[in-house]
Design a protein around this motif. Structure first.
Motif, short mmCIF file in Angstrom:
data_model
loop_
_atom_site.label_atom_id
_atom_site.label_comp_id
_atom_site.label_asym_id
_atom_site.label_seq_id
_atom_site.Cartn_x
_atom_site.Cartn_y
_atom_site.Cartn_z
N LEU A 30 0.88 -1.04 -0.02
CA LEU A 30 -0.09 0.29 0.15
C LEU A 30 1.22 1.26 0.06
N GLY A 31 2.13 1.60 -0.45
CA GLY A 31 2.95 2.34 -0.67
C GLY A 31 4.36 2.51 0.15
N LYS A 32 4.24 1.64 1.19
CA LYS A 32 5.24 1.72 1.84
C LYS A 32 5.74 0.31 2.08
N PRO A 33 7.40 0.13 2.19
CA PRO A 33 7.66 -1.07 2.70
C PRO A 33 7.39 -1.64 3.80
N PHE A 263 -8.85 2.18 -3.34
CA PHE A 263 -7.58 1.98 -2.69
C PHE A 263 -7.35 3.38 -1.99
N ILE A 264 -7.05 2.92 -0.34
CA ILE A 264 -6.93 3.94 -0.22
C ILE A 264 -5.78 3.50 1.21
N GLY A 265 -4.52 5.16 0.96
CA GLY A 265 -3.15 3.98 1.70
C GLY A 265 -2.91 4.02 3.05
N PRO A 266 -2.25 3.96 3.69
CA PRO A 266 -2.05 3.53 5.82
C PRO A 266 -1.85 5.19 5.57
N ILE A 282 -6.10 7.14 -2.90
CA ILE A 282 -5.44 7.81 -2.64
C ILE A 282 -4.43 7.41 -2.21
N SER A 283 -2.83 7.84 -1.91
CA SER A 283 -2.35 7.30 -1.85
C SER A 283 -1.05 8.40 -1.15
N THR A 298 -10.80 9.27 -9.58
CA THR A 298 -9.76 10.31 -9.20
C THR A 298 -8.87 9.93 -8.60
N HIS A 299 -7.97 10.54 -8.75
CA HIS A 299 -6.90 9.26 -7.65
C HIS A 299 -6.01 11.07 -7.07
N ILE A 300 -5.51 11.04 -5.71
CA ILE A 300 -5.08 12.30 -4.93
C ILE A 300 -3.64 11.45 -4.35
N SER A 301 -2.78 12.26 -4.47
CA SER A 301 -1.51 11.91 -3.62
C SER A 301 -0.99 13.07 -3.03
N ASP A 302 -0.27 12.80 -1.44
CA ASP A 302 -0.32 13.63 -1.24
C ASP A 302 -0.42 15.28 -0.65
#
Length: 335
Positions: A30-33, A263-266, A282-283, A298-302
């Motif tokens: 989900l986008g992180k190690p 998809f929603i990141g942590p 959303i990441s 829709t894509h949202i990041s940071d």
């Protein structure tokens, strides 16, 4: 105990079954190690210092964990879990009073069970407290061997007799050591086994031989013990973590109209009464206010999204969107 408790995360392996040049513990979930989840877990239970044992492509691991507030110790040759802790013991000036040892490929590790384990260790004061699990099909897990109800050894599956393989209680490779015991015994380990490796599990028998207590904290949730050794495992764990995130958001008052297509990141915060439609991703580090409608597609990041915003079929990158904004379809907004 908190101020005297440190964590050691074993993260030196390549992970050959991942079929990748990337070290296993930095494969993203989900986008992180994946190891970042383990770092967060041990910090959450009060470890005031966290050290990673690293080996394969160690510089890459260091770089991917920049800002994680952890220390590193190199294990140039991977000669077993006991050898990893020996590398740690050689590098440090003073052994901590209590050392929690966990694996870096278990991102679902339970903080509640870790807290229970610490409380047990604090009250009973054994040489070793370890986490175990009763499994119907133990497979290749190391078996917990008991006599009169007391733990006297952990046997790796490949070294078990036919009778020992029938044991259902398994070792989860999570240990809490009394520091003085660890200091006195870690270099007494030998590689007299089929793999010719130094097993950390052999410390259990050393403790028993000295008449020192060894206790186990039994994990009840098998899913929290899942380790990652393949791309399939990576997908399985990602799905579990994603569902946990979505369930928590919905419990907190967010409407997600199609969870299986979202998809929603942590590291995403969403206020109540916001609606998330299908195809939304959303990441990164994001904050979304109340009464928003996000999606579909829709894509949202940071980014930071204010209250009462409508965002449909758009891309938002590193931006700050003010309250009551209406972002038109096919828009690209970058900060």
């Amino acid at each position: 105990m908190t101020a005297k408790l440190q964590a050691l995360i074993l993260a030196a392996g390549k992970g050959t079954r991942m079929k990748s040049e990337l070290p296993k513990v930095v494969h993203p979930i989900l986008g992180k190690p994946m190891v970042a989840y383990v770092i967060e877990a041990v910090k959450a239970v009060g470890c005031d210092k966290v050290t990673l044992i690293i080996g394969y492509k160690s510089e890459l691991v260091r770089n991917m964990l920049t800002g994680a507030d952890v220390s590193f110790v190199e294990q140039p040759q991977q000669m077993g879990t006991g050898h990893a802790v020996q590398c740690f013991a050689k590098e440090i000036a003073t052994m901590p009073e209590h050392l929690l040892v966990v694996c870096g490929d278990t991102p679902l590790i339970s903080t509640s069970t870790l807290r229970q384990m610490i409380e047990m260790h604090n009250s009973q004061k054994p040489a070793i407290t370890m986490m175990t699990l009763n499994m119907e099909n133990p497979g290749n897990y190391g078996r917990i061997l008991r006599k009169d109800g007391k733990v006297f050894a952990i046997r790796e599956a490949r070294d078990c007799s036919a009778e020992e393989l029938k044991v259902k209680e398994v070792n989860l490779a999570v240990y809490l050591f009394e520091g003085q015991f660890l200091k006195d015994n870690i270099f007494k380990l030998t590689a007299s086994n089929q793999q010719k490796e130094y097993y950390l599990t052999d410390l259990v028998e050393l403790a028993v031989q000295k008449g020192l207590p060894v206790v186990s904290c039994i994990e009840k949730d098998e899913s929290s013990t899942l380790g990652i050794n393949s791309r399939q495992h990576l997908a399985d764990v990602s799905a579990i973590l994603q569902q946990q995130i979505l369930d928590q958001l919905m419990s907190d008052g967010v409407t997600i109209t199609s969870p299986q297509n979202t998809f929603i990141g942590p590291d995403v915060n969403i206020a109540p009464d916001t609606v998330i439609h299908p195809g939304t991703m959303i990441s990164g580090r994001c904050s979304i206010g109340r009464d928003c409608v996000v999606g579909p597609n829709t894509h949202i990041s940071d980014s930071t999204i204010g209250n009462g915003c409508n965002l449909e079929a758009c891309i938002i990158k590193g931006a700050s969107i003010t309250d009551n904004s209406n972002i038109e379809p096919f828009s690209l907004v970058e900060g």
